[in-house]
Design a protein around this motif. Structure first.
Motif, PDB file in Angstrom:
ATOM      1  N   ALA A 151       1.047  -1.323   0.033  1.00 32.06           N
ATOM      2  CA  ALA A 151       0.067   0.019  -0.150  1.00 32.06           C
ATOM      3  C   ALA A 151       0.715   1.163   0.071  1.00 32.06           C
ATOM      4  O   ALA A 151       1.867   1.180   0.739  1.00 32.06           O
ATOM      5  N   PRO A 152       0.415   2.432  -0.799  1.00 31.23           N
ATOM      6  CA  PRO A 152       1.140   3.455  -0.624  1.00 31.23           C
ATOM      7  C   PRO A 152       1.157   4.032   0.829  1.00 31.23           C
ATOM      8  O   PRO A 152       2.104   4.486   1.225  1.00 31.23           O
ATOM      9  N   GLU A 153       0.194   3.780   1.655  1.00 28.00           N
ATOM     10  CA  GLU A 153       0.032   4.444   2.935  1.00 28.00           C
ATOM     11  C   GLU A 153      -0.789   3.539   3.591  1.00 28.00           C
ATOM     12  O   GLU A 153      -1.775   2.902   3.333  1.00 28.00           O
ATOM     13  N   ASP A 196      -2.129   2.417   7.959  1.00 23.64           N
ATOM     14  CA  ASP A 196      -2.386   2.860   9.199  1.00 23.64           C
ATOM     15  C   ASP A 196      -2.641   1.655   9.966  1.00 23.64           C
ATOM     16  O   ASP A 196      -3.999   1.085  10.048  1.00 23.64           O
ATOM     17  N   TYR A 209      -5.178  -1.010   8.685  1.00 23.34           N
ATOM     18  CA  TYR A 209      -6.150  -0.198   7.398  1.00 23.34           C
ATOM     19  C   TYR A 209      -5.150   0.270   6.396  1.00 23.34           C
ATOM     20  O   TYR A 209      -4.006   0.679   6.536  1.00 23.34           O
ATOM     21  N   PHE A 210      -5.561   0.470   5.154  1.00 23.78           N
ATOM     22  CA  PHE A 210      -5.265   1.264   4.279  1.00 23.78           C
ATOM     23  C   PHE A 210      -5.374   2.593   4.489  1.00 23.78           C
ATOM     24  O   PHE A 210      -6.849   3.059   4.977  1.00 23.78           O
ATOM     25  N   ARG A 211      -4.601   3.666   4.428  1.00 24.74           N
ATOM     26  CA  ARG A 211      -4.598   4.895   4.624  1.00 24.74           C
ATOM     27  C   ARG A 211      -5.093   5.845   3.599  1.00 24.74           C
ATOM     28  O   ARG A 211      -4.145   5.760   2.588  1.00 24.74           O
ATOM     29  N   VAL A 212      -6.083   6.482   3.187  1.00 27.46           N
ATOM     30  CA  VAL A 212      -6.187   7.395   1.866  1.00 27.46           C
ATOM     31  C   VAL A 212      -6.587   8.589   2.436  1.00 27.46           C
ATOM     32  O   VAL A 212      -6.772   8.751   3.429  1.00 27.46           O
ATOM     33  N   PRO A 213      -6.327   9.606   1.550  1.00 31.91           N
ATOM     34  CA  PRO A 213      -6.536  11.147   1.693  1.00 31.91           C
ATOM     35  C   PRO A 213      -7.874  11.315   1.932  1.00 31.91           C
ATOM     36  O   PRO A 213      -8.642  10.366   1.701  1.00 31.91           O
ATOM     37  N   ARG A 214      -8.348  12.517   2.714  1.00 32.46           N
ATOM     38  CA  ARG A 214      -9.579  12.752   3.198  1.00 32.46           C
ATOM     39  C   ARG A 214     -10.535  12.677   2.038  1.00 32.46           C
ATOM     40  O   ARG A 214     -10.169  13.076   0.798  1.00 32.46           O
ATOM     41  N   ILE A 215     -11.760  12.123   2.202  1.00 33.73           N
ATOM     42  CA  ILE A 215     -12.595  11.875   1.060  1.00 33.73           C
ATOM     43  C   ILE A 215     -13.657  13.195   1.261  1.00 33.73           C
ATOM     44  O   ILE A 215     -14.789  13.276   1.955  1.00 33.73           O
ATOM     45  N   ILE A 216     -13.270  14.247   0.554  1.00 33.48           N
ATOM     46  CA  ILE A 216     -14.241  15.404   0.777  1.00 33.48           C
ATOM     47  C   ILE A 216     -14.789  15.659  -0.920  1.00 33.48           C
ATOM     48  O   ILE A 216     -14.053  15.523  -1.551  1.00 33.48           O
ATOM     49  N   GLY A 217     -16.172  15.808  -0.923  1.00 29.49           N
ATOM     50  CA  GLY A 217     -16.509  16.261  -2.116  1.00 29.49           C
ATOM     51  C   GLY A 217     -16.652  14.895  -3.052  1.00 29.49           C
ATOM     52  O   GLY A 217     -16.949  14.922  -4.061  1.00 29.49           O
ATOM     53  N   GLU A 218     -16.539  13.965  -2.307  1.00 29.36           N
ATOM     54  CA  GLU A 218     -16.541  12.518  -3.098  1.00 29.36           C
ATOM     55  C   GLU A 218     -17.829  11.941  -2.490  1.00 29.36           C
ATOM     56  O   GLU A 218     -18.004  11.415  -1.636  1.00 29.36           O
TER      57      GLU A 218
END
Lengths: 502, 98, 495
Positions: B80-82, B84, B87-96
Motif C-alpha cells: 500500500a502507498p500508505e 495505518d 488499514y489502508f490509509r487514504v487521503p480525506r474523502i471530501i466532495g466525493e
C-alpha cells in the motif's frame, strides 16, 4: 396498483391543498453465502480488518472475477418469493466511478438485464389494513469496502484522512428496487419487515441492519392528492433501524411540507439521516458528474436460466412467511400483531402450525405459544421447538384447559415443568391429582377452613370491603394446591359469607 | 456520429486524469483525428446485427460457494502507498459523493 | 544462431545430459552479456531462476519427466509472478511486487521452465513499437537503431537476441505477431479463452490473450500445449479439451487449403516487401497447399472497431490504478486531487489517449453511436472470417506492412495504430493466429536486412491445424536459419 388502503396515509394539508407522500425504496441486502460474490474469501461480519481479502476482491492488477452460483440462486429465490419474473437472459455490467473503498473503481452490477423483474410485496399494516408494493427489479452486485473517517466526530466533514477495510468488498449484495407505491411511514416499515421476514425465512440473508446487511434508501416526494405526476424527490440515506426509517420519513415529510407551505421548491438531492439530531441533512457536496458508463463486463459470461432451473428453485420455496401470515389472520383469526410475532420468531410458526393441527383451537394455542412458551424460550434460551414440550404435550394441555379439567394456573405450571422435564401432561395431572376441583362439597370444606383462619378478612368483607374477596379466593386456591376451580371457589365463598342470594 | 466534438476536459474529469491546457489541446487534436478514422463505421449496415461482447459464446460460468485462502494481511498492506495499522490509509474523502 | 531449442533442452535435461541449473546459469550469462545493448528485460530474476532450476533438477533426479525441463523463459512484465516486480512498463506500477502468479506462468513453471526475468513492453501493452515503455528502451537485435515492435517488444527481442529460449507475450490487437515479424521469430496468439488470463494485467479484457514466442514453431507448440486449457479462476477461459498441437506438426501442406485475402492486396506494399510475400504464397503452394481467394469485406473496419472496443475496456480496466491500494501515489489535497495527480504522473501519453477515447466512447450520449456500433461491427468481422473458413483451413497474409522501423519514426498516433492493420481483424474475431519468419528486406536507409513475418490464422480452436501448417512452412523454407542477427556489441549489464 398503488393501492395501500393505508389509514396512516392521511393527506397532509399544505396551503389548503391535500398532499400525499409518494415513496419508493431501494434496499441493499447482503446475501448469506460462505464466500464473496466473485472470489473465495469469506463473507463474514466483524473479522479483523483486511484479513478476508485476495487479489480479486482487492482489485489487484490481473485478477479476475468468477461469480458465486449460490448468490445467484439465492437472489432468484428471493425474487420468486414475490412472484418476480426470471428473464431467460441476464448479464453483469460494470458501473464506473471512482471511490476509495471500491477496489477496481468500478462496481460489478447489473444495468439493463437484471436477474429478476417485477413482483409484488404484500404486507399487513399494524392497523389491520392490507397493503402491497410492486418491485421493479432485484439485481446482483458486489459490496464495497468500508471507510472510516479520521476526524473528531467521525464524519467526513473535517476529516484529515480515511481508513479503509476491504473485508466487505465483494460481498454479494442484492438491490431490491421498488416502485413508488408506498404512501406512509408505517407502510414503508411494513414493506421492509415483509422483505426481511421473507429473506430470513428463505435463508437468503441475515438482514441485520445494525451490521449493515440491510441498507435502504428512501425516495420521497409530496404531491397534491389526485395529481398524477410526481413531485421533486429527495433520497434519504443512512438509516440504521426500521425505527429510524420511520423517523427519517416523518422528518423528511415535515421538512418538504414546510418548504412547500412557504412557497419554496424542493431540491432534488441526497439527504443523510442524522439519528441524534432526528433530522435529515443535505449530502450534496462538490458536484461530480455522474456518468457511470455502464457496459457489459467482458470478464464475465451471461447468465441464462433454463425453465427447469427456475422450476427447481421455485419448488424449493416452502413456508413463505407472507402466506402464513395471511392464513393465520384470515383462517385462524389471529390478530396481525400475533401473526407477525409468530412468524418473526424463528421456528415458532412451524411449532404453532403443528400444535394447532392437533388442538384445532388456534386462538388458545396462539395464546400459549406467544405467552408462556415465548417467555420460557427467552428465559431458557431454548426455542419452543427444541424444548421437551412437544406439540403433542401442548395439545394435551390445551385440551385439559378447554375441558376445564385444569385451570390456567395449573396449565402454566405444567408447561414450565414439561418444558424442562418432559412427560405427558395428561398423565401428570392424573397421577398427581392436579385436576381442577369442581366438586362443591370439597370446595365448601376448604372455604370453611379459610374463613375460620381469616376472621379479620371476614369482618372486613362484611363491613363492605368487598375487595378482600380476591384474597380469600387466593387462600382457597392455595389450600387446594391450585386445583380448585376459582369461579366455583368464589361462588361458594360468597354463599358462605351470606351473599348467597346474589 | 460526429467527429471532433470530443470535450477532452470533461472526459478527463470522468477518467480522473489531470491534464494541462496544452495536453487538452494536443489530445483533443489527436483524438479528433482518431474519431475521424472511426467515423467510417457509420458506413457499415449494422441495424440488424447483434452486438458481440465476447467472441466465444459461453454462459453460466460460475463457481461453487467454497472458501479459498485469503492473502496474508502484511502482504496486502505491504504494497500500500500508505497504511495505518491494519488499514489502508487514504487521503480525506471530501466532495466525493458515491 | 545455433542455440538449442526448447525441445532439445527439455530432452537433454530430462535425459540427464544437461541440468536446469546449467541452463539457468548460461541464460543468465547471456543476459549479462547482451541485455545492455538490447534492453529486453525490465528485471532479471536470477535468484528466482536459480531456485527454480534447483527444484527442477531435484524433480528430474526423483524420476519426474517435465515437458519444459530447464527451458529458459522470459515473461512479459504484464504478467504477475509472486514476489517479482510487475510493472507493465508504467511508472504507476514501477515498484509493485505481485503477490500471486498468473495461471499461464504457473503452468510453465510447474512444467520445469526457468523464469529468467520480466521483459519490456509498451506501457500496459498499448503500442506497436515498445517505445511507449516508461521504464526502458528495447532495441531490435537485427538493427539496434530500430524498434523491436510491440507491445511484446521485450519478450520478442529476448528470444531473437538469444537472451531466452522461449518467452511469453500477450496479444490484444497484434502485440505478439507484429513484433515477432519485426524480430524474425515465431509469435503465436491462441484462440481467445484458450489460455487463462488470470494474472495477466488487463488491457482489453475481451481481446487479451497470452501466447508463446519462440525461435521455432515446435517450441511455440510445446509451450502452448503446457499452458492451454481451462482455468477456474478465469470465467472467460474455455472449458473444453485442448487438442495438443505438438503431435500435429507436419512436414508438407498436401490437402491444405490456404485462403489469400482479396482485400489485403499486396500491390499496396513496398515492392521488396511485396516480393517476399509473393514468394511466401508461392512456397505454400510448392509445399502442396491449394491457394484459394477469400473475401473479408469488413476487415478494413478492423482498426476503427478495435480503437473503440479496446480503449473502452481499457478505460475501465485501468481505473483501479488510483494510488489508493498499491502502486504510485501523488498526494493531493483530497482523494479527488490525489486520483488526478497520481494518474497524470503515472500514465504515459498513449495510455492517457486510450483512457480518454474509451471513456468518451462509453460516456452518456455516445455509447450507442460508438461502443455498441463497434460491437456490431465486430460481429460482422467475425462473420466474414467464418464465411472465409468455409473454403479454407487457414488464411495467409502479411503480419505487418513493413519491416521494423527506426526509433521515433512514427510520431502520429493514428499512423502507429495502422501498423496493426493485418493483425487486428483476427483479434476481433478471437482467432488463433501467428507470425512465422518468411524472408528479409533491407529497408531504405537501413544497413542490414530486416525480417518479415507471414501471418497464418485459423478457425477458432484450430491451433493444432494452424501450428501444423506453420511448421510445414517453416521446415520447407528455413528462413529463420538462413540468416543470423549481426554481431552485437558485448557490454556487461550492471544490475
Amino acid at each position: 396498483m398503488s393501492a395501500t388502503l393505508d389509514a396512516a396515509a392521511a393527506p397532509i394539508a399544505i396551503g389548503g391543498v391535500a398532499y400525499e407522500v409518494v415513496m419508493g425504496i431501494e434496499c441493499h441486502v447482503e446475501l448469506k453465502t460462505e464466500t464473496k460474490m466473485f472470489c473465495g474469501c469469506r463473507n463474514v461480519f466483524g473479522a479483523e480488518p483486511n484479513t478476508n481479502v485476495c487479489p480479486v476482491c482487492l482489485g489487484m492488477p490481473g485478477a479476475l472475477p468468477v461469480p458465486n452460483r449460490l448468490a445467484i440462486e439465492l437472489l432468484v429465490k428471493a425474487g420468486l418469493a414475490f412472484g418476480s419474473e426470471i428473464p431467460a437472459y441476464s448479464k453483469f455490467d460494470r458501473k464506473n466511478y471512482f471511490y476509495p473503498d471500491m477496489p477496481k473503481d468500478y462496481q460489478i452490477s447489473q444495468f439493463d438485464m437484471p436477474l429478476t423483474q417485477g413482483g409484488v410485496v404484500p404486507f399487513w399494516l399494524p392497523d389491520g389494513t392490507h397493503g402491497s408494493c410492486r418491485l421493479t427489479r432485484i439485481h446482483l452486485e458486489e459490496d464495497t469496502g468500508k471507510s472510516s473517517h479520521a476526524s473528531r466526530d467521525g464524519r467526513i466533514a473535517g476529516s484529515t484522512h480515511s481508513l479503509v477495510d476491504f473485508n466487505r468488498a465483494g460481498v454479494p449484495l442484492m438491490e431490491c428496487v421498488s416502485e413508488p407505491d408506498i404512501r406512509s411511514a408505517p407502510a414503508a416499515v411494513a414493506y421492509l419487515e415483509a422483505l426481511k421476514r421473507t429473506f430470513v425465512a428463505l435463508g437468503v440473508s441475515d438482514v441485520k441492519m445494525e451490521e449493515g446487511s440491510l441498507r435502504c434508501d428512501v425516495n420521497l416526494s409530496l404531491r397534491p392528492v389526485g395529481q398524477e405526476e410526481y413531485g421533486t424527490k429527495t433520497e434519504i440515506k443512512n438509516m440504521n433501524s426500521f425505527n429510524s426509517v420511520r423517523r427519517a420519513i416523518e422528518s423528511e415529510m415535515a421538512r418538504q411540507a414546510e418548504i412547500l407551505e412557504n412557497g419554496g421548491r424542493i431540491v432534488q438531492e441526497t439527504r443523510g439521516w442524522d439519528e441524534a439530531a432526528g433530522t435529515t441533512h443535505s449530502m450534496r457536496s462538490k458536484e461530480q458528474a455522474h456518468d457511470y458508463r455502464y457496459f457489459p463486463d467482458p470478464d464475465l459470461t451471461p447468465i441464462e436460466f433454463a425453465p427447469l432451473d427456475v422450476t427447481r428453485l421455485r419448488e424449493s420455496l416452502v413456508g413463505l412467511p407472507q402466506a402464513r401470515i395471511d392464513r393465520f389472520v384470515s383462517d385462524d383469526k389471529l390478530s396481525i400483531a400475533q401473526a407477525h410475532q409468530i412468524v418473526d420468531t424463528p421456528g415458532l410458526a412451524d411449532y404453532y402450525d403443528a400444535a394447532t393441527a392437533l388442538t384445532e383451537k388456534p386462538q388458545a394455542t396462539a395464546n400459549f405459544v406467544l405467552g408462556d412458551l415465548s417467555r420460557l424460550a427467552n428465559e431458557t434460551g431454548v426455542p419452543a421447538g427444541e424444548s421437551r414440550l412437544g406439540v403433542e404435550s401442548l395439545a394435551e394441555i390445551v385440551a385439559l384447559v378447554e375441558a376445564k379439567t385444569i385451570n390456567s394456573k395449573t396449565a402454566k405450571d405444567l408447561i414450565a415443568r414439561v418444558w424442562s422435564d418432559g412427560g405427558s401432561p395428561r398423565e401428570i395431572v392424573a397421577a398427581e391429582g392436579l385436576g381442577q376441583v369442581s366438586d362443591s362439597g370439597a370446595i365448601d370444606t376448604l372455604v370453611a377452613a379459610v374463613l375460620a383462619a381469616n376472621e379479620k378478612s371476614v369482618a372486613d368483607y362484611r363491613a363492605g370491603k368487598t375487595k378482600v374477596m380476591g384474597f380469600l379466593v387466593g387462600q382457597v386456591m392455595k389450600q387446594s394446591r391450585g386445583t380448585a376451580n376459582p369461579t366455583l371457589a368464589e361462588e361458594r365463598l360468597r354463599a358462605a359469607l351470606g351473599d348467597g342470594a346474589e | 456520429m460526429a467527429s471532433g466534438d470530443i470535450d477532452v476536459a470533461y472526459v478527463a474529469k470522468l477518467a480522473r486524469l489531470a491534464l494541462t491546457p496544452a495536453e487538452v489541446e494536443r489530445f483533443g487534436a489527436q483524438l479528433g483525428a482518431l474519431l475521424e478514422h472511426v467515423d467510417r463505421l457509420a458506413a457499415l449496415p449494422v441495424a440488424d446485427v447483434g452486438a458481440t461482447a465476447q467472441v466465444i459464446a459461453q454462459s453460466n460460468v460460475m463457481r461453487d460457494d467454497v472458501v479459498r485462502p485469503s492473502l496474508d494481511r502484511e502482504t496486502v498492506l505491504g504494497g500500500a502507498p500508505e497504511r495505518d495499522g491494519a488499514y489502508f490509509r487514504v487521503p480525506r474523502i471530501i466532495g466525493e459523493d458515491a | 544462431m545455433s542455440d538449442a531449442t526448447a525441445v532439445e533442452i527439455a530432452r537433454s535435461v530430462n535425459a540427464g545430459e544437461s541440468s536446469a541449473a546449467k541452463r539457468a546459469r548460461a541464460a543468465n550469462d547471456r543476459i549479462a552479456e547482451r541485455d545492455g545493448v538490447i534492453g529486453a528485460y525490465l528485471s532479471v530474476t536470477s535468484e528466482l531462476a536459480r531456485t527454480h532450476a534447483a527444484r527442477v533438477d531435484a524433480r528430474i533426479a526423483a524420476g519426474e519427466r517435465l515437458p519444459l525441463a530447464g527451458v529458459p523463459l522470459a515473461i512479459k512484465d504484464n504478467m504477475c509472478v509472486t514476489g517479482t516486480r510487475t510493472t507493465c512498463a508504467s511508472k504507476i506500477l514501477a515498484d509493485w511486487i505481485a503477490p500471486y502468479t498468473a495461471t499461464a506462468v504457473q503452468r510453465l513453471l510447474d512444467a520445469g521452465a526457468i523464469p529468467l526475468g520480466k521483459t519490456n513492453l509498451d506501457e500496459f501493452a498499448m503500442g506497436s513499437s515498445c517505445e511507449n515503455s516508461a521504464l526502458g528502451k528495447t532495441a531490435n537485435p537485427w538493427d539496434l537503431g530500430r524498434v523491436p515492435g510491440g507491445s511484446s517488444g521485450g519478450s520478442v527481442a529476448a528470444v531473437a537476441g538469444g537472451e531466452a529460449t522461449v518467452s511469453l507475450g500477450s496479444d490484444t490487437g497484434g502485440s505478439i505477431r507484429e513484433p515477432a515479424a519485426f524480430c524474425g521469430v515465431v509469435g503465436f496468439k491462441p484462440t481467445y479463452g484458450r489460455v487463462s488470463r488470470y494474472g495477466l494485467i488487463a488491457f482489453a479484457s475481451s481481446l487479451d490473450q497470452i501466447g508463446p514466442i519462440a525461435t521455432t514453431v515446435a517450441d511455440a507448440a510445446l509451450v502452448y500445449d503446457v499452458m492451454a486449457g481451462h482455468d477456474p479462476m478465469d470465467a472467460t477461459s474455455v472449458d473444453r479439451p485442448v487438442e495438443l498441437a505438438s503431435p500435429g506438426l507436419r512436414e508438407d501442406l498436401r490437402g491444405v487449403r490456404i485462403g489469400i485475402v482479396r482485400e489485403f492486396a499486396l500491390t499496396e506494399l513496398d515492392p521488396a516487401v511485396r516480393a517476399v510475400y509473393e514468394r511466401a504464397y508461392a512456397d505454400l503452394e510448392k509445399l502442396g497447399a491449394e491457394l484459394v481467394e477469400v473475401a473479408l469485406p469488413t476487415a478494413e473496419y478492423g482498426i476503427a472497431t478495435y480503437y473503440l472496443i479496446a480503449p473502452a475496456e481499457c478505460s475501465s480496466n485501468l481505473a483501479r490504478f488510483d494510488g489508493m491500494r498499491y502502486g504510485l501515489r501523488v498526494e493531493g489535497r483530497d482523494v479527488g486531487a490525489t486520483y488526478e495527480a497520481t494518474r497524470a504522473a503515472g500514465f504515459g501519453d498513449e495510455v492517457k489517449r486510450r483512457i480518454l477515447i474509451g471513456t468518451y466512447a462509453l460516456s452518456s450520449g455516445y455509447y450507442d453511436a460508438y461502443y455498441v456500433r463497434a460491437q456490431k461491427a465486430r460481429t460482422l468481422i467475425a462473420g466474414d472470417f467464418a464465411k472465409a473458413f468455409a473454403s479454407c483451413d487457414a488464411i495467409a497474409c502479411p503480419a505487418a506492412a513493413t519491416p521494423a522501423f527506426a526509433f521515433a519514426a512514427k510520431t502520429d498516433p493514428v499512423s502507429m495504430y495502422l501498423m496493426d492493420y493485418y493483425t487486428i481483424p483476427m483479434s476481433l474475431a478471437g482467432l488463433p493466429s501467428l507470425s512465422v519468419p518468411c524472408g528479409y528486406v533491407t529497408p531504405a536507409g537501413g544497413t542490414s536486412p530486416m525480417p518479415l513475418g507471414l501471418e497464418l490464422s485459423a478457425p477458432l480452436f484450430a491451433e493444432r491445424s494452424l501450428l501444423g501448417i506453420a511448421h510445414a512452412y517453416e521446415r520447407g523454407t528455413r528462413h529463420a536459419e538462413a540468416r543470423s542477427i549481426p554481431d552485437l556489441p558485448r557490454t556487461a549489464v550492471a544490475r
